[in-house]
Design a protein around this motif. Sequence first.
Motif, short mmCIF file in Angstrom:
data_model
loop_
_atom_site.label_atom_id
_atom_site.label_comp_id
_atom_site.label_asym_id
_atom_site.label_seq_id
_atom_site.Cartn_x
_atom_site.Cartn_y
_atom_site.Cartn_z
N ILE A 53 0.83 -1.20 0.00
CA ILE A 53 0.00 0.00 0.00
C ILE A 53 0.87 1.25 0.00
O ILE A 53 1.86 1.33 0.73
N ALA A 54 0.47 2.22 -0.81
CA ALA A 54 1.10 3.54 -0.81
C ALA A 54 0.02 4.56 -0.45
O ALA A 54 -1.00 4.64 -1.14
N LEU A 55 0.23 5.30 0.62
CA LEU A 55 -0.72 6.33 1.04
C LEU A 55 -0.27 7.67 0.46
O LEU A 55 0.85 8.11 0.71
N VAL A 56 -1.15 8.27 -0.34
CA VAL A 56 -0.82 9.51 -1.04
C VAL A 56 -1.87 10.57 -0.69
O VAL A 56 -3.07 10.27 -0.64
N ASN A 57 -1.43 11.79 -0.44
CA ASN A 57 -2.35 12.90 -0.21
C ASN A 57 -3.15 13.15 -1.49
O ASN A 57 -2.57 13.43 -2.54
N ALA A 68 3.71 -2.78 3.65
CA ALA A 68 3.26 -4.07 3.12
C ALA A 68 2.64 -4.86 4.25
O ALA A 68 3.14 -4.84 5.38
N PHE A 69 1.53 -5.53 3.96
CA PHE A 69 0.82 -6.32 4.93
C PHE A 69 0.83 -7.78 4.48
O PHE A 69 0.25 -8.11 3.44
N ASP A 70 1.48 -8.63 5.25
CA ASP A 70 1.61 -10.04 4.91
C ASP A 70 0.31 -10.75 5.26
O ASP A 70 0.06 -11.07 6.42
#
Length: 74
Positions: A53-57, A68-70
């Motif tokens: 996941i990339a969190l972008v404004n 990253a979520f395993d």
Amino acid sequence: PRHKCGNQKSCPQNYFAFKIISGAANVVGPSICFEDLVLMSNVKNNIGRGLNIALVNGTTGQLLKTDAFDMYSG
């Protein structure tokens, strides 16, 4: 002509260009491109197994965080 993130066409004005590639096993690695800047990839060494996941404004387009979520290990 070349379009941002290698997309087939340009985005309308006031929209952000992005491209997400999920990858294929160990052959092609996943990547996330936003406004012609690669945010996550094997080359940047910030990709993990599972959900990346990339969190972008949404207003400025500034990258806030990547993770990253395993999902396999729980």
